[in-house]
Design a protein around this motif. Sequence first.
Motif, PDB file in Angstrom:
ATOM      1  N   ARG A  56      57.283   9.985  87.474  1.00 42.85           N
ATOM      2  CA  ARG A  56      57.053  11.326  86.920  1.00 42.85           C
ATOM      3  C   ARG A  56      55.806  11.271  86.043  1.00 42.85           C
ATOM      4  O   ARG A  56      55.744  10.497  85.083  1.00 42.85           O
ATOM      5  CB  ARG A  56      58.257  11.782  86.094  1.00 42.85           C
ATOM      6  CG  ARG A  56      59.528  11.890  86.903  1.00 42.85           C
ATOM      7  CD  ARG A  56      60.531  12.901  86.400  1.00 42.85           C
ATOM      8  NE  ARG A  56      60.630  13.078  84.971  1.00 42.85           N
ATOM      9  CZ  ARG A  56      61.084  14.211  84.409  1.00 42.85           C
ATOM     10  NH1 ARG A  56      61.421  15.236  85.173  1.00 42.85           N
ATOM     11  NH2 ARG A  56      61.216  14.307  83.100  1.00 42.85           N
ATOM     12  N   ILE A  99      57.675  10.863  81.047  1.00 43.84           N
ATOM     13  CA  ILE A  99      56.476  11.494  81.614  1.00 43.84           C
ATOM     14  C   ILE A  99      55.238  10.723  81.188  1.00 43.84           C
ATOM     15  O   ILE A  99      54.997  10.516  79.990  1.00 43.84           O
ATOM     16  CB  ILE A  99      56.350  12.962  81.162  1.00 43.84           C
ATOM     17  CG1 ILE A  99      57.495  13.792  81.717  1.00 43.84           C
ATOM     18  CG2 ILE A  99      54.990  13.546  81.596  1.00 43.84           C
ATOM     19  CD1 ILE A  99      57.464  13.954  83.220  1.00 43.84           C
ATOM     20  N   LYS A 121      53.655  16.100  88.743  1.00 39.79           N
ATOM     21  CA  LYS A 121      54.576  17.177  88.406  1.00 39.79           C
ATOM     22  C   LYS A 121      53.800  18.419  87.982  1.00 39.79           C
ATOM     23  O   LYS A 121      54.194  19.548  88.306  1.00 39.79           O
ATOM     24  CB  LYS A 121      55.519  16.739  87.286  1.00 39.79           C
ATOM     25  CG  LYS A 121      56.467  15.622  87.666  1.00 39.79           C
ATOM     26  CD  LYS A 121      57.388  16.061  88.807  1.00 39.79           C
ATOM     27  CE  LYS A 121      58.354  14.954  89.187  1.00 39.79           C
ATOM     28  NZ  LYS A 121      59.222  15.352  90.328  1.00 39.79           N
ATOM     29  N   THR A 141      50.617  21.824  93.808  1.00 45.00           N
ATOM     30  CA  THR A 141      50.891  21.194  92.515  1.00 45.00           C
ATOM     31  C   THR A 141      50.796  22.249  91.424  1.00 45.00           C
ATOM     32  O   THR A 141      49.755  22.899  91.293  1.00 45.00           O
ATOM     33  CB  THR A 141      49.880  20.064  92.229  1.00 45.00           C
ATOM     34  OG1 THR A 141      49.994  19.070  93.244  1.00 45.00           O
ATOM     35  CG2 THR A 141      50.142  19.433  90.871  1.00 45.00           C
ATOM     36  N   ILE A 158      57.621  21.708  84.490  1.00 45.45           N
ATOM     37  CA  ILE A 158      58.257  20.537  85.110  1.00 45.45           C
ATOM     38  C   ILE A 158      59.686  20.880  85.525  1.00 45.45           C
ATOM     39  O   ILE A 158      60.148  20.525  86.621  1.00 45.45           O
ATOM     40  CB  ILE A 158      58.246  19.333  84.150  1.00 45.45           C
ATOM     41  CG1 ILE A 158      56.813  18.822  83.962  1.00 45.45           C
ATOM     42  CG2 ILE A 158      59.136  18.208  84.687  1.00 45.45           C
ATOM     43  CD1 ILE A 158      56.682  17.734  82.909  1.00 45.45           C
ATOM     44  N   PRO A 193      59.193  24.454  88.502  1.00 41.06           N
ATOM     45  CA  PRO A 193      57.846  24.645  89.059  1.00 41.06           C
ATOM     46  C   PRO A 193      57.794  25.853  89.991  1.00 41.06           C
ATOM     47  O   PRO A 193      58.741  26.134  90.718  1.00 41.06           O
ATOM     48  CB  PRO A 193      57.607  23.345  89.833  1.00 41.06           C
ATOM     49  CG  PRO A 193      58.977  22.850  90.184  1.00 41.06           C
ATOM     50  CD  PRO A 193      59.861  23.254  89.037  1.00 41.06           C
TER      51      PRO A 193
END
Length: 378
Positions: A213, A241, A285, A308, A348, A351
């Motif tokens: 991630r 993250i 992410k 994305t 995140i 999305p």
Amino acid sequence: MRILIVVRKLTMGGLQKQALTFAQTAAKKGHDVHLMILKSEKTENELKIPAGITVHRPDFHSRLFKSLSGILNYLSGHLLKPLIFKKIKDFNTGYEYSRYFAEYIEELERRHGRFDMIFLRGQGCFEYFHQFNRERCYCYIDGKPFHYQGFRSDKINRFLYGSPKKFICVSEQLKKALLDIEPEAQAICSHNFLDFEEIRRLSGEITDPLPERYIVNVGRLTEVKSQDFLIRIMPKLPDDIKLLLVGDGKFKLRLKQIAEQYNCSDRVVFLGKRDNPYPYIKNAKVLVHTSQKEGFGLIFLEALILNTPIVATESIGGMRDIMKGEILSRQIVPRDPEQLAEKIVETIKAPYQSSDVFYREYEASTAFDKLLSRLESF
């Protein structure tokens, strides 16, 4: 059609990438495409030039010092003029460079035939050749145009931006900035474009192991790109993250120091420059954009094409030409660390899904034809 595209250099950057996409698109459509790079020697970090494009590398800089007029113009432009004009760069040397350029064009046309269109990419390019005026020569505004100030600067601005020169601005904001400087400037807005299929193909070429991630930022490591703003909010994001920084630059050491200061060095990965950034964008992410200004913002289109999600802070330039509509506009937040962190976490968790409605107008083949059609009556 024979087309000449001129750039100062071909290192990694939005302007340079777009110049190559422009050239490759024209070549695929059967045009005879020539690319002139003003930096005469090839560098290690130069972008790869697609096949089918004829490359020229004139050495105008060395020629400048082979004549008395060239030396005097260089000295006055770089030593004396800055004392009189604010933001003056290459205006004086432009008198010599314009002459060299015209002579070089004549030589090329004797060998290859007349150029039907000439595109000068970026202010640093057309400013060099401010004496060169020719029908169907177009100057690209890829970033905020210089507004010269000081003694008689109004005349210099009019000289650089006024008729008969014709400008192609890559965003409506840049067109407005140009017209604010010179209201009589001949300008159209024509957005940059991308080869969607090539981007999707390249996004599958993963060479590095990727964190499970992560969020990603792509761009030169400079103060104006503000990657430090992003590093400072890392403690506000979930511990698993990581942040991948794709790019290199003089701000790298300072960014590493900031990461240490905020105790997140183990979560910030400096990947350096990558010729192919698309795998890192596709698998992120969130793509986070923190630059203070952006002429157009190709990175937004690249992320949309690869589905994305994007989070961006407010910036000067053409970002809102792309990040528009209910879904995308709400992904832009003020330059506030709390709001940026909250939006990243929110994105995140939930999305949004990209759609070709967001980006289909920027498809290279169609957009290129549309531009040529517009130039016929410009």
